[in-house]
Design a protein around this motif. Sequence first.
Motif, PDB file in Angstrom:
ATOM      1  N   LEU A 150      85.715  -9.531  82.841  1.00 32.81           N
ATOM      2  CA  LEU A 150      86.535  -8.428  83.351  1.00 32.81           C
ATOM      3  C   LEU A 150      86.111  -7.085  82.761  1.00 32.81           C
ATOM      4  CD1 LEU A 150      90.315  -9.282  83.600  1.00 32.81           C
ATOM      5  CD2 LEU A 150      88.705  -8.735  85.404  1.00 32.81           C
ATOM      6  N   ILE A 179      84.839   1.518  74.265  1.00 34.33           N
ATOM      7  CA  ILE A 179      85.869   0.707  74.932  1.00 34.33           C
ATOM      8  C   ILE A 179      85.304  -0.680  75.264  1.00 34.33           C
ATOM      9  CG2 ILE A 179      87.185   0.428  77.081  1.00 34.33           C
ATOM     10  CD1 ILE A 179      87.618   3.429  77.124  1.00 34.33           C
ATOM     11  N   TYR A 220      87.632 -14.237  81.005  1.00 40.16           N
ATOM     12  CA  TYR A 220      88.163 -12.929  80.630  1.00 40.16           C
ATOM     13  C   TYR A 220      87.109 -11.892  80.253  1.00 40.16           C
ATOM     14  CZ  TYR A 220      92.788 -10.901  80.042  1.00 40.16           C
ATOM     15  OH  TYR A 220      93.930 -10.198  80.227  1.00 40.16           O
ATOM     16  N   GLY A 237      85.088  -2.821  72.247  1.00 39.77           N
ATOM     17  CA  GLY A 237      86.436  -3.254  71.883  1.00 39.77           C
ATOM     18  C   GLY A 237      86.913  -4.391  72.769  1.00 39.77           C
ATOM     19  N   LEU A 238      86.650  -4.258  74.082  1.00 37.77           N
ATOM     20  CA  LEU A 238      87.074  -5.303  75.018  1.00 37.77           C
ATOM     21  C   LEU A 238      86.369  -6.623  74.717  1.00 37.77           C
ATOM     22  CD1 LEU A 238      87.161  -3.302  78.365  1.00 37.77           C
ATOM     23  CD2 LEU A 238      89.099  -4.306  77.167  1.00 37.77           C
ATOM     24  N   LEU A 239      85.069  -6.531  74.376  1.00 40.35           N
ATOM     25  CA  LEU A 239      84.340  -7.755  74.053  1.00 40.35           C
ATOM     26  C   LEU A 239      84.956  -8.432  72.833  1.00 40.35           C
ATOM     27  CD1 LEU A 239      80.562  -7.012  74.666  1.00 40.35           C
ATOM     28  CD2 LEU A 239      82.185  -8.254  76.086  1.00 40.35           C
ATOM     29  N   LEU A 240      85.307  -7.631  71.813  1.00 39.87           N
ATOM     30  CA  LEU A 240      85.923  -8.206  70.607  1.00 39.87           C
ATOM     31  C   LEU A 240      87.245  -8.888  70.968  1.00 39.87           C
ATOM     32  CD1 LEU A 240      85.417  -5.711  67.652  1.00 39.87           C
ATOM     33  CD2 LEU A 240      84.255  -7.848  68.137  1.00 39.87           C
ATOM     34  N   VAL A 241      88.004  -8.258  71.873  1.00 38.95           N
ATOM     35  CA  VAL A 241      89.307  -8.821  72.248  1.00 38.95           C
ATOM     36  C   VAL A 241      89.122 -10.076  73.106  1.00 38.95           C
ATOM     37  CG1 VAL A 241      91.371  -8.407  73.646  1.00 38.95           C
ATOM     38  CG2 VAL A 241      90.569  -6.651  72.086  1.00 38.95           C
ATOM     39  N   CYS A 242      88.136 -10.031  74.018  1.00 39.56           N
ATOM     40  CA  CYS A 242      88.073 -11.054  75.065  1.00 39.56           C
ATOM     41  C   CYS A 242      87.158 -12.237  74.765  1.00 39.56           C
ATOM     42  CB  CYS A 242      87.612 -10.425  76.380  1.00 39.56           C
ATOM     43  SG  CYS A 242      88.782  -9.248  77.041  1.00 39.56           S
ATOM     44  N   LEU A 243      86.087 -12.028  74.001  1.00 34.55           N
ATOM     45  CA  LEU A 243      85.160 -13.138  73.780  1.00 34.55           C
ATOM     46  C   LEU A 243      85.882 -14.263  73.059  1.00 34.55           C
ATOM     47  CD1 LEU A 243      81.746 -11.529  72.779  1.00 34.55           C
ATOM     48  CD2 LEU A 243      82.312 -12.790  74.851  1.00 34.55           C
ATOM     49  N   PRO A 244      85.635 -15.518  73.503  1.00 33.39           N
ATOM     50  CA  PRO A 244      86.337 -16.629  72.869  1.00 33.39           C
ATOM     51  C   PRO A 244      85.996 -16.732  71.388  1.00 33.39           C
ATOM     52  CG  PRO A 244      84.735 -17.402  74.503  1.00 33.39           C
ATOM     53  CD  PRO A 244      84.765 -15.929  74.597  1.00 33.39           C
ATOM     54  N   GLN A 245      87.013 -17.035  70.611  1.00 34.12           N
ATOM     55  CA  GLN A 245      86.853 -17.126  69.154  1.00 34.12           C
ATOM     56  C   GLN A 245      86.112 -18.412  68.812  1.00 34.12           C
ATOM     57  OE1 GLN A 245      88.400 -14.404  67.971  1.00 34.12           O
ATOM     58  NE2 GLN A 245      89.435 -14.825  66.055  1.00 34.12           N
TER      59      GLN A 245
END
Lengths: 126, 107
Positions: free
Chosen positions: A80, A112, A77, A115-123
Motif C-alpha cells: 500500500l 514518509i 500491507y 516510515g510506512l515501511l517500518l510500520v507495515c513490513l512484517p516483524q
Amino acid sequence: MGYFWALMSVLLVSCAQLIMKWAMMTLPLVNRPHELLTAFLALSPGAVALLVGLFAYVCSMGCWFLALRRVALSKAYPLLSLSYVLVWAAAIWLPWLHEGFSMGKLVGVGVIFLGLLLVCLPQRKR
Amino acid sequence: MSYLLIMLASLLSCGGQLCQKQATWKRGRRHLLGWLAFSVVLLGCAMLLWLLVLQRVPVSVAYPMLSLNFIFITLAARFIWHEPISLRHGLGVVLIIAGISILGGAA
C-alpha cells in the motif's frame, strides 16, 4: 495470485486519485454550488472523470478484498505504501497535472515512505 | 485551512476503519450491519472532504499526507484496544510525522 490483486488494488487507487484530481481541477469550485450542479447535470468531462475516479476507487477496494482472502494482511500491507510514491511521481510527470518538483517534497515523500515501511513490513520473529 | 481539511478527512476515514473493526468484534447480524452502515457514512463524508482538498492542494502533496491514517490507527490500536506497539512501529510513526512536516514545509 494474492499479490497480483494487492498490486492491482494499489494501481487502481493511485489512478483513482489522479483522475479525481484532474476532475476536481476541471469542475467549478465547490463554493459555487450552482455552477457545480450544472456541470454535473450536463455530464461535463470533469463530472464523468469524477465518476470514473470514484468507480476506480471502489474497484480498488474490491481488489484489496480479493487480495486479503489469499494473502495475510501483514504481507499485503507494505504494498500500500507504494501508492503514495506512485501518486507523487505521476502527478509531477503527467503533463495534464504538471505539479512542480521540489527537493523538499522528494525528501518528505521519501521519509514518509520509509516510515510506512517500518510500520507495515512484517516483524521478524527472533 | 487545507491542512486542517486533510486531517479531518483522515480522521473520518480512520473512524470508518475502526467501525469495521468494531463490526467484526461481536457476533450478531444487527451489530454487524449497524457498524458497517456507520462506517460507510464516515467514509462517504471523508471522500467528500477529500474532493474539497483536491480542489485546493496539489495531489502530490495532499495524497502522501493521507499517511496520517497510519498514525491515527496506531494511536487507536494502542489506546482503544490496548494493542502493544513495537519499537520499530513507533519509529515508523515518528518518521511519518517528520515526512509530513517536511512535505508541508516544502509545499
